[in-house]
Scaffold this motif. Structure first.
Motif, PDB file in Angstrom:
ATOM      1  N   PHE A   7      69.467  24.009  22.604  1.00  0.00           N
ATOM      2  CA  PHE A   7      69.632  25.020  23.861  1.00  0.00           C
ATOM      3  C   PHE A   7      69.742  26.471  23.484  1.00  0.00           C
ATOM      4  O   PHE A   7      70.186  26.970  24.431  1.00  0.00           O
ATOM      5  N   ARG A   8      70.206  26.952  22.263  1.00  0.00           N
ATOM      6  CA  ARG A   8      70.871  28.331  22.013  1.00  0.00           C
ATOM      7  C   ARG A   8      69.002  29.325  21.244  1.00  0.00           C
ATOM      8  O   ARG A   8      67.802  28.873  21.036  1.00  0.00           O
ATOM      9  N   LEU A   9      68.995  30.688  21.899  1.00  0.00           N
ATOM     10  CA  LEU A   9      67.967  31.180  22.409  1.00  0.00           C
ATOM     11  C   LEU A   9      68.173  32.179  21.500  1.00  0.00           C
ATOM     12  O   LEU A   9      68.884  33.146  21.268  1.00  0.00           O
ATOM     13  N   TYR A  10      66.606  32.844  20.234  1.00  0.00           N
ATOM     14  CA  TYR A  10      67.147  33.976  19.205  1.00  0.00           C
ATOM     15  C   TYR A  10      66.071  34.106  18.796  1.00  0.00           C
ATOM     16  O   TYR A  10      64.698  33.273  19.320  1.00  0.00           O
ATOM     17  N   GLY A  11      65.443  35.917  18.161  1.00  0.00           N
ATOM     18  CA  GLY A  11      63.956  35.817  17.566  1.00  0.00           C
ATOM     19  C   GLY A  11      64.347  34.797  16.263  1.00  0.00           C
ATOM     20  O   GLY A  11      64.755  33.760  15.975  1.00  0.00           O
ATOM     21  N   VAL A  12      62.960  34.810  15.679  1.00  0.00           N
ATOM     22  CA  VAL A  12      62.852  34.866  14.330  1.00  0.00           C
ATOM     23  C   VAL A  12      62.488  35.120  13.077  1.00  0.00           C
ATOM     24  O   VAL A  12      61.692  35.605  13.779  1.00  0.00           O
ATOM     25  N   TYR A  13      62.745  34.658  12.038  1.00  0.00           N
ATOM     26  CA  TYR A  13      62.168  35.357  11.331  1.00  0.00           C
ATOM     27  C   TYR A  13      61.444  34.607  10.058  1.00  0.00           C
ATOM     28  O   TYR A  13      61.283  33.736  10.131  1.00  0.00           O
TER      29      TYR A  13
END
Length: 397
Positions: free
Chosen positions: A351-357
């Motif tokens: 459910f948590r949304l972020y960018g990605v490396y």
């Protein structure tokens, strides 16, 4: 044919040099008159016989994971007309006080390389009396202490070479929380994050560079330690001196701590994947795959921060489900006044949304070479206290 002969050293004299694989940071520490690549000549007086041994060996060697390195070892034998085919050269790695791992052995023209060193270790063959070996494509596991043994019929002698890697130490704990890893689990956790358990000397160097961490972690020798640059009551009392605190050797199966991992330069590149929207963990993994990469591991992000000078003020997913971002040039809106890799904890993957490396492995065979530049030193990031934010940190763009 290659059985070790345990005889006291009589005539064979062996000379070795401890090597340190350094980064660009140490280039400026060379003496002003030391020319790059110049071989130094050292004259050594051999006991009461009056014979003089001339040893040639490199000064400081600049390389890291993926590079090539010479482990220098020269010998003199008497009489000098001894048949070269009867001289045995053997290299072993000292893995513990009483344990050795075979690396290389040669008897005349017959040679054998063992284990993971196959295809990577060769005799330098720089002339008579040279027992040096070259290790190509250096790995993290190559770090350590090596023994060079030369045997002439019934006599032998040994010397030692310390192989060190320039890299970065980082503290690690899993999603389950602090102090959840026994020694073997800590070892596996570091390997899974593209790293190895750090040595005491590596942790001490990181402390000298400013690493300050209030949780104890396993090291490769089975000890548990932690570095404190700014003493405080919650980290072993405020009135105790700064330093690397040592709990000593702990029970490897029953006791649980965090881990201190060590990694070196990457054969590839870490980058923040530019997207129009943030994603959950599963979507982040698919996004990196679609871009021809994989989600970066924690050790890869630290290596990119250290060597690639990756500086990104955006939080992103990593392979272990944590959220982190690297800061080389600190600014107030990016987590404080010190450089470091910020850690925002392990959020809900769904459910948590972020960018990605992402991490893309290099296809260039020379990517792990030894060439470095002096200009890199100016922006080389060092550890400082506060380089990791609390789990509930929110000051991220």
């Amino acid at each position: 044919m290659f059985a070790k002969q345990l005889q006291p050293p009589i005539f064979v004299k062996i000379f070795s040099v401890a090597l340190v694989l350094t980064s660009a940071l140490s280039v400026s520490s060379l003496p002003a008159d030391a020319e790059k690549g110049r071989r130094k000549v050292v004259h050594v007086l051999e006991d009461e016989s009056g014979a003089v041994i001339v040893q040639t060996a490199p000064g400081k060697v600049v390389t890291h994971r993926g590079g090539s390195i010479t482990l220098p070892c020269r010998f003199h034998h008497e009489p000098e007309n001894t048949d070269p085919a009867r001289i045995r050269i053997k290299w072993t790695k000292v893995t513990d006080a009483l344990q050795f791992e075979d690396v290389f052995v040669a008897l005349g023209k017959q040679q054998r390389v063992f284990g993971s060193y196959r295809g990577r270790v060769f005799l330098e063959q720089a002339g008579p009396g040279d027992a040096s070996v070259i290790i190509q494509n250096v790995t993290l596991e190559d770090y350590g202490r090596y023994e060079c043994e030369v045997t002439n019929d019934m006599e032998d002698d040994t010397g030692f070479v310390n192989l060190d890697l320039e890299g970065v130490v980082f503290p690690y704990y899993p999603r389950e929380g602090r102090y959840k890893l026994n020694y073997h689990q800590a070892e596996d956790a570091c390997k899974h994050q593209d790293a190895i358990l750090a040595s005491h000397s590596q942790l001490h160097k990181a402390w000298l560079d400013g690493l300050d961490w209030c949780n104890a972690g396993w090291l490769e020798d089975g000890s548990v330690q932690y570095p404190i640059s700014h003493p405080r009551d919650e980290c072993g009392r405020k009135d105790t001196p700064a330093g690397v605190r040592n709990y000593g050797y702990r029970h490897k199966e029953d006791e649980r701590y965090d881990a201190f991992c060590f990694t070196s330069k990457l054969n590839g590149k870490v980058y923040f994947l530019k997207r129009f929207k943030k994603v959950n963990y599963a979507e982040a993994m698919k996004a990196c795959v679609r871009d021809g990469s994989a989600v970066a591991k924690v050790g890869q992000l630290y290596a990119a921060w250290k060597f690639q000078l990756l500086d990104r003020c955006e939080a992103g997913w990593l392979e272990d489900g944590s959220i982190r971002y690297p800061i080389v040039n600190p600014r107030s809106r990016c987590g404080g006044s010190q450089p470091g890799v910020r850690h925002l904890g392990f959020p809900d993957k769904k459910f948590r949304l972020y960018g990605v490396y992402c991490f893309r492995k290099s296809t260039d065979e020379t990517a792990g070479g030894t060439k470095v530049t002096k200009t890199l030193k100016k922006s080389w990031p060092k550890w400082k206290s506060g380089n990791s934010l609390p789990v509930n940190a929110t000051n991220v763009i």
